[in-house]
Design a protein around this motif. Structure first.
Motif, PDB file in Angstrom:
ATOM      1  N   PRO A   1       0.946  -1.158   0.046  1.00  0.00           N
ATOM      2  CA  PRO A   1       0.072   0.104   0.051  1.00  0.00           C
ATOM      3  C   PRO A   1       0.976   1.194   0.235  1.00  0.00           C
ATOM      4  O   PRO A   1       1.773   1.279   0.873  1.00  0.00           O
ATOM      5  CB  PRO A   1      -0.886   0.044   1.220  1.00  0.00           C
ATOM      6  N   SER A   2       0.499   2.238  -0.849  1.00  0.00           N
ATOM      7  CA  SER A   2       1.276   3.517  -0.921  1.00  0.00           C
ATOM      8  C   SER A   2       1.093   4.339   0.546  1.00  0.00           C
ATOM      9  O   SER A   2       1.942   4.823   1.033  1.00  0.00           O
ATOM     10  CB  SER A   2       0.792   4.322  -1.900  1.00  0.00           C
ATOM     11  N   ARG A   3      -0.166   4.150   0.850  1.00  0.00           N
ATOM     12  CA  ARG A   3      -0.529   4.803   2.186  1.00  0.00           C
ATOM     13  C   ARG A   3      -1.155   3.822   3.186  1.00  0.00           C
ATOM     14  O   ARG A   3      -2.426   3.439   2.845  1.00  0.00           O
ATOM     15  CB  ARG A   3      -1.085   5.981   1.867  1.00  0.00           C
ATOM     16  N   ILE A   4      -0.848   3.751   4.418  1.00  0.00           N
ATOM     17  CA  ILE A   4      -1.339   3.223   5.435  1.00  0.00           C
ATOM     18  C   ILE A   4      -1.855   4.084   6.378  1.00  0.00           C
ATOM     19  O   ILE A   4      -1.250   4.814   6.857  1.00  0.00           O
ATOM     20  CB  ILE A   4      -0.742   2.122   5.935  1.00  0.00           C
ATOM     21  N   PRO A   5      -3.239   4.267   6.753  1.00  0.00           N
ATOM     22  CA  PRO A   5      -3.828   5.153   7.497  1.00  0.00           C
ATOM     23  C   PRO A   5      -3.090   4.779   9.044  1.00  0.00           C
ATOM     24  O   PRO A   5      -3.015   3.669   9.578  1.00  0.00           O
ATOM     25  CB  PRO A   5      -5.399   4.959   7.781  1.00  0.00           C
ATOM     26  N   LEU A   6      -2.813   5.803   9.790  1.00  0.00           N
ATOM     27  CA  LEU A   6      -2.149   5.735  11.033  1.00  0.00           C
ATOM     28  C   LEU A   6      -2.908   4.796  12.109  1.00  0.00           C
ATOM     29  O   LEU A   6      -2.266   3.975  12.944  1.00  0.00           O
ATOM     30  CB  LEU A   6      -1.582   6.904  11.630  1.00  0.00           C
ATOM     31  N   SER A   7      -4.241   5.104  11.753  1.00  0.00           N
ATOM     32  CA  SER A   7      -5.032   4.150  12.717  1.00  0.00           C
ATOM     33  C   SER A   7      -5.109   2.670  12.645  1.00  0.00           C
ATOM     34  O   SER A   7      -5.728   2.043  13.415  1.00  0.00           O
ATOM     35  CB  SER A   7      -6.438   4.837  12.832  1.00  0.00           C
ATOM     36  N   ALA A   8      -4.480   2.245  11.587  1.00  0.00           N
ATOM     37  CA  ALA A   8      -4.547   0.911  11.304  1.00  0.00           C
ATOM     38  C   ALA A   8      -3.367   0.250  11.981  1.00  0.00           C
ATOM     39  O   ALA A   8      -3.124  -0.904  12.365  1.00  0.00           O
ATOM     40  CB  ALA A   8      -4.155   0.509   9.787  1.00  0.00           C
ATOM     41  N   LEU A   9      -2.392   1.033  12.639  1.00  0.00           N
ATOM     42  CA  LEU A   9      -1.075   0.675  13.349  1.00  0.00           C
ATOM     43  C   LEU A   9      -1.241   0.877  14.757  1.00  0.00           C
ATOM     44  O   LEU A   9      -1.004   0.223  15.491  1.00  0.00           O
ATOM     45  CB  LEU A   9      -0.009   1.457  12.641  1.00  0.00           C
TER      46      LEU A   9
END
Length: 498
Positions: free
Chosen positions: A168-176
């Motif tokens: 993924p080019s961008r992973i939302p921070l809330s997934a981490l």
């Protein structure tokens, strides 16, 4: 299933006492037909289910829609494309502090954004910078503008290439992560403004942003240490009344690789940073915690019932992520570290800032090297610490086991990106010591499709909770674990390095 289904049909014309019963030919025919139809029905259902599964997997794993042939998708034809975490993005935008339809935003808190944050790096590098950016925003009494874990911020490209595979080019921070970093509540008594998402900031602050010059603050700080950098920015931010403040786009991070590469950089700032709610109420995301719960017996088998982490009410970082008795975690980098360790030796590098915290054991570069080159003997010393072979790993484990803090260790979990064959060889060597009842690694985890792309965070959660952790002093991923262990009050003897 077929055998069990047939067993429920009578196979004899005798009654319960063993006497023959009279069954007319019509009854026998009906029983015969019923049995046949039941068998056909069960078989057909199984085949139908298998066919649906094959079609589902074919669509999800292999098929590339014809509408996107020739686009970024086609280069990975035949591969299952990564998730895009759209639900996480949507949930971030629904945070209650986002007043999308307000006619005026003047009553909202002040914001602070660092658009030049790092990109295209591993999660360990990104996490250490996010923690300090959020810490600075909190100290300035401004809402931290959080952003995606980004490899490629081109909005037209959903996927980035990593060693020939799509990520993924961008992973939302809330997934981490969860908590104050991504807009969660601060602990009771803390009246700090809640973090907001970058998209909200860009929308409500369009045309009214104040841009600050990082070079000006660098000259004022006259240091790459965390404390003087933070002080310089705080003094500047305290003079700005505007709501929307950001750092100049092209000037990079506030805390850069020079800061994170100096083992003394966190010393003066550590006590205040560790006491900040950014750290004390740091939390891993529900996605990461669920992966931990699902693999709890893989990581370290339990002897008594332990409630799943994701079912326990949250109180604080320290109370939630307690030590797992008996668990030894090793962090072993392979792959690109073959060359990276040579580079570290060439420049006589010391441990990174997050691994150089007071009270932890340290590595002093051996004498004899010069700027840009080193002796073969010194290079070998670096390799033993940075890229140890299996014999050196086992020897280090045996040495750490002699410490009082290591009493009762019986499980080993290996955090690694090493090849499967190498990992299995290491596991055999650890078992052969006769000291451990269970040995597992990152390669043994069972993760769903979304968890696969945040697996580094899952490993960090495991390392954070180890009774004893042995990491790589030059790894930022190790550094994130070390910070949480130290902030949570783990004894320094339980945190070691190779």
């Amino acid at each position: 299933m077929l055998r069990r289904a047939m067993a429920i049909l009578p196979s004899s014309t005798k009654d319960a006492n063993g006497h023959s019963t009279k069954i007319d030919s019509a009854g026998q025919c009906l029983r015969f037909i019923a049995r046949r139809w039941l068998v056909f029905g069960i078989t057909g259902f199984a085949l139908f289910t298998l066919l649906l599964r094959m079609l589902y997997l074919r669509e999800r794993v292999v098929a590339i829609p014809s509408a996107v042939e020739g686009s970024e998708y086609s280069r990975w034809a035949g591969l299952r494309l990564p998730p895009l975490y759209s639900q996480y993005h949507q949930n971030e935008l629904r945070l209650p502090q986002h007043h999308w339809h307000a006619t005026s935003h003047e009553d909202e808190p002040k914001f602070f954004f660092v658009p030049g944050h790092s990109r295209g790096s591993g999660w360990g590098n990104i996490m250490q910078e996010i923690l300090l950016n959020a810490y600075l925003a909190h100290k300035s009494n401004r809402a931290f503008v959080f952003y995606n874990y980004t490899w490629n911020d081109n909005p037209s490209e959903d996927y980035a290439d990593y060693a020939g595979k799509p990520i993924p080019s961008r992973i939302p921070l809330s997934a981490l992560v969860a908590g104050p970093l991504v807009g969660g509540a601060f602990p009771p008594g803390q009246h700090a403004p809640l973090a907001i998402a970058e998209e909200y900031y860009r929308t409500v602050c369009d045309g009214r942003k104040v841009v600050l010059d990082r070079d000006e603050m660098d000259k004022k700080a006259r240091s790459w240490m965390v404390e003087p950098i933070t002080t310089a920015w705080l003094e500047k931010l305290n003079t700005v009344d505007d709501q929307c403040v950001e750092v100049a786009q092209g000037q990079g991070p506030i805390y850069n690789w020079i800061t994170f590469g100096d083992r003394h950089a966190m010393h003066d700032a550590w006590a205040d940073f560790a006491a900040s709610p950014i750290v004390t109420h740091f939390r891993w995301s529900a996605l990461v915690e669920l992966a931990f719960d699902n693999n709890r017996e893989v990581i370290a088998p339990t002897a008594v019932f332990e409630p799943p982490l994701s079912t326990v009410p949250y109180t604080s970082n320290a109370e939630r992520y307690t030590a797992l008795a008996g668990l030894l975690v090793l962090h072993l980098r392979r792959g690109d570290y073959e060359g990276h360790c040579e580079h570290l030796a060439k420049w006589s590098s010391s441990y990174l800032a997050f691994n150089g915290l007071p009270a932890l054991e340290q590595f002093d570069p051996p004498e004899g090297g010069s700027w840009g080159e080193n002796t073969p003997e010194n290079v070998a010393v670096y390799r033993a610490h940075c890229l140890p072979d299996i014999a050196q790993i086992v020897a280090r484990v045996r040495a750490v086991q002699r410490a009082d803090a290591a009493r009762g260790l019986q499980h080993v979990y290996v955090m690694t990106n090493g090849a499967v064959e190498w990992v299995e060889e290491l596991k055999r060597a650890l078992r052969a010591t006769g000291q451990f009842t269970h040995v597992a690694s990152s390669r043994d985890l069972v993760l769903n499709w979304e968890q696969k792309y945040v697996a580094q965070a899952v490993d960090m959660l495991v390392g954070q909770r180890a009774q004893v952790f042995i990491g790589n002093g030059w790894s930022s991923l190790t550094g994130g674990i070390v910070v949480m262990r130290q902030a949570n009050g783990f004894h320094p003897d339980t945190t070691r390095f190779f």
